[in-house]
Design an enzyme around this catalytic site. Structure first.
Site, short mmCIF file in Angstrom:
data_model
loop_
_atom_site.label_atom_id
_atom_site.label_comp_id
_atom_site.label_asym_id
_atom_site.label_seq_id
_atom_site.Cartn_x
_atom_site.Cartn_y
_atom_site.Cartn_z
N LYS A 113 30.46 -6.94 68.29
CA LYS A 113 30.03 -5.56 68.49
C LYS A 113 28.89 -5.52 69.51
O LYS A 113 28.09 -6.46 69.56
CB LYS A 113 29.49 -5.01 67.16
N ARG A 170 40.02 -4.33 56.63
CA ARG A 170 41.38 -4.20 56.10
C ARG A 170 41.94 -5.57 55.69
O ARG A 170 42.77 -5.67 54.79
CB ARG A 170 42.27 -3.48 57.11
N1 BES Z 1 32.68 -1.58 59.87
C1 BES Z 1 33.41 -1.10 60.98
C2 BES Z 1 33.62 0.41 60.98
C3 BES Z 1 32.39 1.26 61.03
C4 BES Z 1 31.97 1.82 62.22
C5 BES Z 1 31.70 1.58 59.89
C6 BES Z 1 30.85 2.62 62.27
C7 BES Z 1 30.58 2.41 59.91
C8 BES Z 1 30.17 2.92 61.11
C9 BES Z 1 34.79 -1.78 61.04
O1 BES Z 1 34.85 -3.06 60.53
C10 BES Z 1 35.18 -1.87 62.47
O2 BES Z 1 34.54 -2.56 63.20
N2 BES Z 1 36.26 -1.19 62.83
C11 BES Z 1 36.77 -1.21 64.17
C12 BES Z 1 38.26 -1.35 64.09
C13 BES Z 1 38.93 -1.59 65.42
C14 BES Z 1 38.53 -2.94 65.97
C15 BES Z 1 40.42 -1.52 65.24
C16 BES Z 1 36.37 0.10 64.84
O3 BES Z 1 36.41 1.14 64.19
O4 BES Z 1 36.00 0.06 66.01
MN MN Z 2 34.33 -4.56 61.96
#
Ligand code: BES
Ligand code: MN
Ligand code: ZN
Length: 469
Positions: A249, A323
Site C-alpha cells: 500500500k 477475502r
Molecule cells: N483492508 C483493505 C480495505 C480497506 C480500505 C479497509 C480502506 C478500510 C479502508 C483491503 O484489504 C484491501 O486492501 N482491499 C483492496 C482490494 C483490491 C486489491 C482488490 C482495495 O480495496 O484496494
Molecule cells: Mn488489503
C-alpha cells in the site's frame, strides 16, 4: 454516568415539543424573544437560573436516532458546564415505544462518555453525571441496564480497533477475546500457527506467514439456547495490520490499517454484549487473526494456494488478503462448527468507501428473508446498511485461468466481487456479508460517533440475535 430511577433530584431538563406549553416566565420570554423555538436538537442551558430546555420538534417526526443525537449533544453541554445531576421525566409518545424512548435518551448520554485517551499524559478531569430518569416503567428500567452492558461492549470494540498494531496483534487480540469472554462462560479456543497449518487452513496460513507476529485462529462459542437448533456464525476479518504485502500500500493508505480487524472486534463485542445480557441464542464467533506483512516469507502475487475447502486460489493481489482469510474462516464455521447461518463482517474493500462513503455499510446476501431481519435490527440500532446486488454475472471477474478462483476481480464492482469470492466458501447456507470498510473507522467524528473506531454493528447484531428466539 450513573442512571437512577424515579428520583426527583438535580437540574430539571424540560423536553419541549413544538406544541408543548410551559407556564413559566423564563420560558415564555425565551419563546417570545425567539431565543428558544422548540426545534429538534435545540438546547437552552442556564445553570445559574437552573433552566434547561431541550427542543424535540414535531412529535410525529421524532425518531429514536434523533434522541441519541440530541441527548449526546445535551450530555456534552452539561459536561462543559460541569453539571453533576439532572432529572428527566420520560415522555410517552405515540410513534416511539417505551423502550425506544429510554434507549434513545440513555444511549445518547452514554455515547458522550467514549474517549480513547489511554496514551495521553494529560487526561481530562474526572467527571460523572447522575441522570435521574423519572416516571420510568419496570420495562424501561430493565432496558437501561441492558443498554449499559451493550454500550460497554461497543466501547470495548472501539478500544480494540483504536489500539494500534504494536498493541493489538494476533496473540494479543486472542488474549483480549479470552479475557473478555471466558469469565462470562463463553468457550474461547485459540489455535497457533502450526495448528492452523495442520487443520488445513492453507489460505489463512498463506496470508499470515509473512509476519513475525504469528497468526491465531480464535473460536468463540456462546451456547445459550438449548431449545433451538439454530446457530449463527459471526465471522470477522481479523487483519491486525494490513500493509498490503508485496502489493504494498502507499504509506498514506497504510497508516490507519491497524483498523483492519474491525470485523473481528465487532464479533468479539457482539458476543460480549450477548453474554453480559444472557441473551437466549446460539452463536459461534470465528476470527482468523494475522498480519498482512512484507518479508522473505510472505505470499506473493502469482502464487497459487490451497484452502480449507479444497478450492485453489490464484493470488492476483496480496492486498486482497481479507477475502483469502475469510474463505477459510467461513468454511471452518460451516463445516466444523455446525453453523446454520453465516454473517461475516469485514473492512474489505476501498471500493465500498467510494460507493457508500463512511455513512453506509455495504451488504450482500443470498437469502433475502435473513437479510431483511438484519436490516430491521439495523434500523433499531441506528446503523445504516445498503444492499448491493448478489448477481452471479459478476462471478466471471473472479475467474482464474490457473486455479479455481482468483482473489481479485479488478476495479469494477470491487465490493461485489469481494463478497462473491467469500460466497464460494459458505456451503450454500443463508448468508449476509457486511463490508464495513467505510463505517468501522471514521476520518472525522459524525454526531455521536467519534473519529476513529465506531464499533459498528455490535448493536445491530445484538438486536438481531435478541429477537431470534
Ligand atoms: N483492508 C483493505 C480495505 C480497506 C480500505 C479497509 C480502506 C478500510 C479502508 C483491503 O484489504 C484491501 O486492501 N482491499 C483492496 C482490494 C483490491 C486489491 C482488490 C482495495 O480495496 O484496494
Ligand atoms: Mn488489503
Ligand atoms: Zn485488508
Amino acid at each position: 454516568m450513573k442512571f437512577n430511577f424515579n428520583n426527583e433530584k438535580g437540574l430539571l431538563v424540560h423536553l419541549m415539543f413544538e406544541d408543548s406549553a410551559l407556564k413559566c416566565d423564563v420560558f415564555s420570554k425565551l419563546v417570545e424573544k425567539k431565543i428558544f423555538s422548540k426545534k429538534s436538537g435545540e438546547i437552552y442551558l442556564d445553570i445559574y437560573n437552573g433552566a434547561c430546555f431541550v427542543g424535540l420538534g414535531k412529535k410525529e417526526e421524532l425518531e429514536v436516532d434523533n434522541l441519541r443525537e440530541i441527548f449526546f449533544k445535551l450530555a456534552n453541554e452539561l459536561k462543559a458546564k460541569k453539571v453533576e445531576e439532572v432529572q428527566i421525566e420520560l415522555p410517552k409518545l405515540e410513534n416511539i415505544c417505551e423502550e425506544g424512548i429510554v434507549t434513545g435518551i440513555t444511549e445518547g448520554f452514554i455515547q458522550s462518555e467514549y474517549d480513547f485517551n489511554r496514551f495521553k499524559s494529560d487526561k481530562n478531569d474526572k467527571y460523572e453525571l447522575v441522570v435521574n430518569l423519572n416516571k420510568a416503567t419496570e420495562k424501561q428500567i430493565k432496558e437501561v441496564e441492558d443498554l449499559e452492558n451493550l454500550m460497554s461492549a461497543v466501547f470495548e470494540t472501539r478500544d480494540l480497533v483504536n489500539l494500534p498494531s504494536n498493541y493489538i496483534y494476533p496473540e494479543t487480540l486472542a488474549k483480549n477475546a479470552q479475557e473478555l469472554l471466558s469469565p462470562l462462560g463463553v468457550k474461547v479456543s485459540i489455535y497457533g500457527k502450526e495448528e492452523i497449518k495442520k487443520m488445513g487452513m492453507e489460505a489463512f496460513y498463506a496470508v499470515g506467514k509473512g509476519s513475525d507476529n504469528e497468526p491465531r485462529l480464535i473460536v468463540m462459542e456462546y451456547d445459550n439456547n438449548s431449545d433451538s437448533n439454530e446457530k449463527i456464525a459471526l465471522v470477522g476479518k481479523g487483519i491486525t495490520y494490513d500493509a498490503g504485502g508485496y502489493s504494498l500500500k502507499p504509506s498514506d493508505s497504510m497508516k490507519t490499517m491497524f483498523c483492519d480487524m474491525g470485523g473481528a472486534a465487532s464479533v468479539i463485542g457482539t458476543i460480549l454484549a450477548l453474554a453480559k445480557n444472557k441473551v437466549k441464542t446460539n452463536v459461534v464467533g470465528v476470527v482468523a487473526a494475522c498480519e498482512n506483512a512484507v518479508s522473505g516469507h510472505s505470499y506473493k502475487p502469482g502464487d497459487i494456494i490451497g484452502s480449507l475447502s479444497g478450492k485453489t486460489i490464484e493470488v492476483d493481489n496480496t492486498d486482497a488478503e481479507g477475502r483469502v482469510t475469510l474463505a477459510d474462516s467461513v468454511y471452518y464455521a460451516t463445516k466444523f462448527k455446525n453453523a446454520t447461518k453465516v454473517i461475516d463482517l469485514a473492512t474489505l474493500t476501498g471500493a465500498c468507501l467510494v460507493a457508500l462513503g463512511e455513512v453506509y455499510t455495504g451488504a450482500l446476501t443470498n437469502n433475502q428473508e435473513f437479510y431483511n431481519n438484519l436490516l430491521e435490527a439495523s434500523y433499531k440500532a441506528g446503523e445504516k446498511i445498503w444492499q448491493l446486488p448478489y448477481d452471479k454475472e459478476f462471478k466471471k471477474l473472479n475467474k482464474s485461468h490457473v486455479a479455481d478462483i482468483k482473489n481479485s476481480g479488478g476495479r469494477l464492482g470491487g465490493t461485489i466481487t469481494a463478497g462473491l469470492f467469500i460466497s464460494e466458501f459458505i456451503n450454500d447456507l443463508p448468508w449476509v456479508h457486511l463490508d464495513i470498510a467505510g463505517t468501522a473507522f471514521l476520518s472525522s467524528a459524525n454526531s455521536y460517533l467519534p473519529k476513529g473506531a465506531t464499533g459498528v454493528h455490535v448493536k445491530t447484531l445484538y438486536y438481531l440475535l435478541k429477537e431470534d428466539k
